[in-house]
Enzyme design. Structure first.
Site, PDB file in Angstrom:
ATOM      1  N   GLU A 146       6.420  -2.967   6.100  1.00  0.00           N
ATOM      2  CA  GLU A 146       6.762  -1.588   5.713  1.00  0.00           C
ATOM      3  C   GLU A 146       6.222  -0.666   6.485  1.00  0.00           C
ATOM      4  O   GLU A 146       5.377  -0.649   7.388  1.00  0.00           O
ATOM      5  CB  GLU A 146       5.702  -1.451   4.389  1.00  0.00           C
ATOM      6  CG  GLU A 146       5.956  -2.339   3.248  1.00  0.00           C
ATOM      7  CD  GLU A 146       4.567  -2.722   2.372  1.00  0.00           C
ATOM      8  OE1 GLU A 146       4.024  -1.607   2.104  1.00  0.00           O
ATOM      9  OE2 GLU A 146       4.444  -3.769   2.052  1.00  0.00           O
ATOM     10  N   ASP A 180      -1.966  -9.513   3.054  1.00  0.00           N
ATOM     11  CA  ASP A 180      -1.816  -7.949   2.423  1.00  0.00           C
ATOM     12  C   ASP A 180      -2.650  -7.308   3.697  1.00  0.00           C
ATOM     13  O   ASP A 180      -3.690  -7.083   3.302  1.00  0.00           O
ATOM     14  CB  ASP A 180      -2.546  -7.807   1.253  1.00  0.00           C
ATOM     15  CG  ASP A 180      -1.695  -6.615   0.516  1.00  0.00           C
ATOM     16  OD1 ASP A 180      -1.951  -6.466  -0.695  1.00  0.00           O
ATOM     17  OD2 ASP A 180      -1.412  -5.802   1.124  1.00  0.00           O
ATOM     18  N   HIS A 235       8.564   0.838   1.685  1.00  0.00           N
ATOM     19  CA  HIS A 235       8.070  -0.506   1.343  1.00  0.00           C
ATOM     20  C   HIS A 235       9.131  -1.446   1.325  1.00  0.00           C
ATOM     21  O   HIS A 235       9.244  -2.002   0.222  1.00  0.00           O
ATOM     22  CB  HIS A 235       7.361  -0.266   0.117  1.00  0.00           C
ATOM     23  CG  HIS A 235       6.339  -1.199  -0.530  1.00  0.00           C
ATOM     24  ND1 HIS A 235       6.624  -2.562  -0.606  1.00  0.00           N
ATOM     25  CD2 HIS A 235       5.127  -1.242  -0.897  1.00  0.00           C
ATOM     26  CE1 HIS A 235       5.611  -3.309  -1.136  1.00  0.00           C
ATOM     27  NE2 HIS A 235       4.685  -2.439  -1.147  1.00  0.00           N
ATOM     28  N   ARG A 278      11.607  -3.875  -8.403  1.00  0.00           N
ATOM     29  CA  ARG A 278      10.591  -4.935  -7.500  1.00  0.00           C
ATOM     30  C   ARG A 278      11.469  -5.407  -6.464  1.00  0.00           C
ATOM     31  O   ARG A 278      12.348  -6.325  -6.680  1.00  0.00           O
ATOM     32  CB  ARG A 278      10.251  -6.264  -8.534  1.00  0.00           C
ATOM     33  CG  ARG A 278       9.576  -7.094  -7.778  1.00  0.00           C
ATOM     34  CD  ARG A 278       8.066  -6.757  -6.865  1.00  0.00           C
ATOM     35  NE  ARG A 278       7.149  -6.398  -8.262  1.00  0.00           N
ATOM     36  CZ  ARG A 278       6.145  -6.032  -7.928  1.00  0.00           C
ATOM     37  NH1 ARG A 278       5.536  -5.536  -6.512  1.00  0.00           N
ATOM     38  NH2 ARG A 278       5.097  -5.874  -8.780  1.00  0.00           N
ATOM     39  N   ARG A 306       8.772   6.891  -6.349  1.00  0.00           N
ATOM     40  CA  ARG A 306       9.634   5.601  -6.920  1.00  0.00           C
ATOM     41  C   ARG A 306       9.954   5.508  -8.311  1.00  0.00           C
ATOM     42  O   ARG A 306      10.513   4.783  -8.712  1.00  0.00           O
ATOM     43  CB  ARG A 306       8.754   4.418  -6.393  1.00  0.00           C
ATOM     44  CG  ARG A 306       7.688   4.063  -6.962  1.00  0.00           C
ATOM     45  CD  ARG A 306       7.222   2.690  -6.452  1.00  0.00           C
ATOM     46  NE  ARG A 306       5.961   2.385  -7.027  1.00  0.00           N
ATOM     47  CZ  ARG A 306       5.566   1.069  -6.923  1.00  0.00           C
ATOM     48  NH1 ARG A 306       6.071   0.193  -6.178  1.00  0.00           N
ATOM     49  NH2 ARG A 306       4.368   0.843  -7.606  1.00  0.00           N
TER      50      ARG A 306
HETATM   51  O1  TA6 Z   1       2.173  -3.198   0.314  1.00  0.00           O
HETATM   52  C1  TA6 Z   1       1.431  -4.121  -0.206  1.00  0.00           C
HETATM   53  C2  TA6 Z   1       0.856  -3.587  -1.504  1.00  0.00           C
HETATM   54  O2  TA6 Z   1       0.040  -2.688  -1.597  1.00  0.00           O
HETATM   55  C3  TA6 Z   1       0.219  -5.005  -2.272  1.00  0.00           C
HETATM   56  O3  TA6 Z   1      -1.203  -4.750  -2.299  1.00  0.00           O
HETATM   57  C4  TA6 Z   1       1.051  -4.938  -3.726  1.00  0.00           C
HETATM   58  O4  TA6 Z   1       0.218  -4.270  -4.399  1.00  0.00           O
HETATM   59  C5  TA6 Z   1       2.294  -4.528  -3.403  1.00  0.00           C
HETATM   60  O5  TA6 Z   1       2.046  -3.101  -2.308  1.00  0.00           O
HETATM   61  C6  TA6 Z   1       3.111  -4.205  -4.428  1.00  0.00           C
HETATM   62  O6  TA6 Z   1       2.480  -3.147  -5.416  1.00  0.00           O
HETATM   63  P1  TA6 Z   1       3.324  -2.716  -6.519  1.00  0.00           P
HETATM   64  O7  TA6 Z   1       2.631  -1.523  -7.132  1.00  0.00           O
HETATM   65  O8  TA6 Z   1       4.757  -2.409  -6.314  1.00  0.00           O
HETATM   66  O9  TA6 Z   1       3.208  -4.081  -7.510  1.00  0.00           O
END
Ligand code: TA6
Length: 298
Positions: free
Chosen positions: A270, A211, A166, A68, A94
């Protein structure tokens, strides 16, 4: 652990949290930590500066889970996989351990690490297509951070996929920042039922969960951060999508690997090709998305 690819005193492959192998890179220009798990740049700190990337204190370090923060590598789909509710969010790249392919230090002191990922039984089971591909993630650690995600189609049919870097940026206070560069661009608003909207002539400011998947936008973004008295420049090549995300209060609380009080200190900007901008790579062809991250004083 194969430590044949190391640079003594500069880049070493160590055992990191959760037993995950991690390159620790130290140069006069910057320091970085890069996990083989997900080819994941977890930390990047230019010399004399605050960290450029956000990494959650609550992150998992588990072969079955994404880290994360830092820069998750998203492939071959972005977000949930349409029609496959059990598929891992943001694809499987990932979640795989990538293979170090090369590690060099250039005359200017920059360190370049290339990591490779190829299909395996698990990825074929997940993706289903008899696709044959190679991913290479080439990471250059210098005063700037350059990431190049190359997708090579080794099959004899077109390869359709989404991809993104990301990136989670460390900011002083998301409530004070502005993100420039997306004025006038159209986006899907995930915080409002994926409605398609258009950014007005103003930079993005954050007052709630944000978002947004901006499409058909090839330009650079600038994160103006008054609290840290810096601007972060997010330059890109061969990318038509930019995704902007801050979870805000409720979503932050809902994520077990994200501290309840961490949301003010981060923003995702991103770089990729997703949604309307998904890729179709011809047999034998390669697609390379590049992003260069740098800071300048405010
Ligand atoms: O990039 C934004 C997003 O798609 C959000 O909707 C949120 O879900 C984030 O990615 C993180 O996703 P993850 O699967 O890493 O919790």
């Amino acid at each position: 652990m194969d430590t044949s690819l190391e640079l003594p005193g500069v880049a070493r492959l160590m055992t990191g949290p959760g037993g995950l192998p991690r390159y620790e890179i130290t140069t006069p220009l910057a320091q970085a930590q890069i996990f083989l798990h997900g080819a994941h740049v977890a930390r990047f700190t230019p010399a004399g500066q605050a960290p450029l990337l956000f990494l959650s204190e609550k992150s998992w370090f588990d072969p079955a889970k994404p880290i994360r923060g830092g820069v998750p590598v998203i492939f071959p789909w972005f977000g949930p996989r349409q029609g496959h509710p059990d598929a891992p969010a943001h694809g499987f790249a990932r979640l795989r351990s990538w293979t170090p392919e090369s590690l060099v230090q250039e005359p200017d002191g920059a360190v370049v690490l290339t990591l490779r990922l190829e299909p395996d039984d698990a990825s074929r089971a997940l993706w289903g297509e008899p696709a044959d591909w190679v991913l290479r993630h080439r990471i250059t650690v210098a005063a700037t951070l350059t990431m190049e995600l190359e997708i090579e189609n080794r099959g004899n049919a077109p390869l359709r996929c989404e991809e993104a870097l990301h990136t989670y940026f460390h900011v002083g206070d998301v409530r004070q920042i502005a993100v420039h560069g997306l004025e006038g661009a159209e986006y899907y608003d995930k915080a409002d039922g994926m409605r398609r909207k258009r950014q007005d002539g103003e930079p993005i400011r954050f007052t709630a969960e944000t978002d947004r998947t901006y499409i058909d936008t090839a330009g650079a973004c600038v994160i103006d951060d008054p609290a840290l008295r810096r601007r972060i420049l997010v330059e890109k090549e061969n990318s038509s999508s930019t995704i902007v995300w801050n979870p805000w209060i409720a979503k932050a609380r809902s994520m077990p690997d994200f501290g309840d009080d961490e949301w003010p200190g981060m923003v995702c900007v991103e770089t990729g090709n997703v949604a309307d901008n998904a890729l179709e790579i011809a047999p034998g062809a390669r697609h390379l998305t590049r992003t260069v991250l740098r800071t300048e004083p405010r």
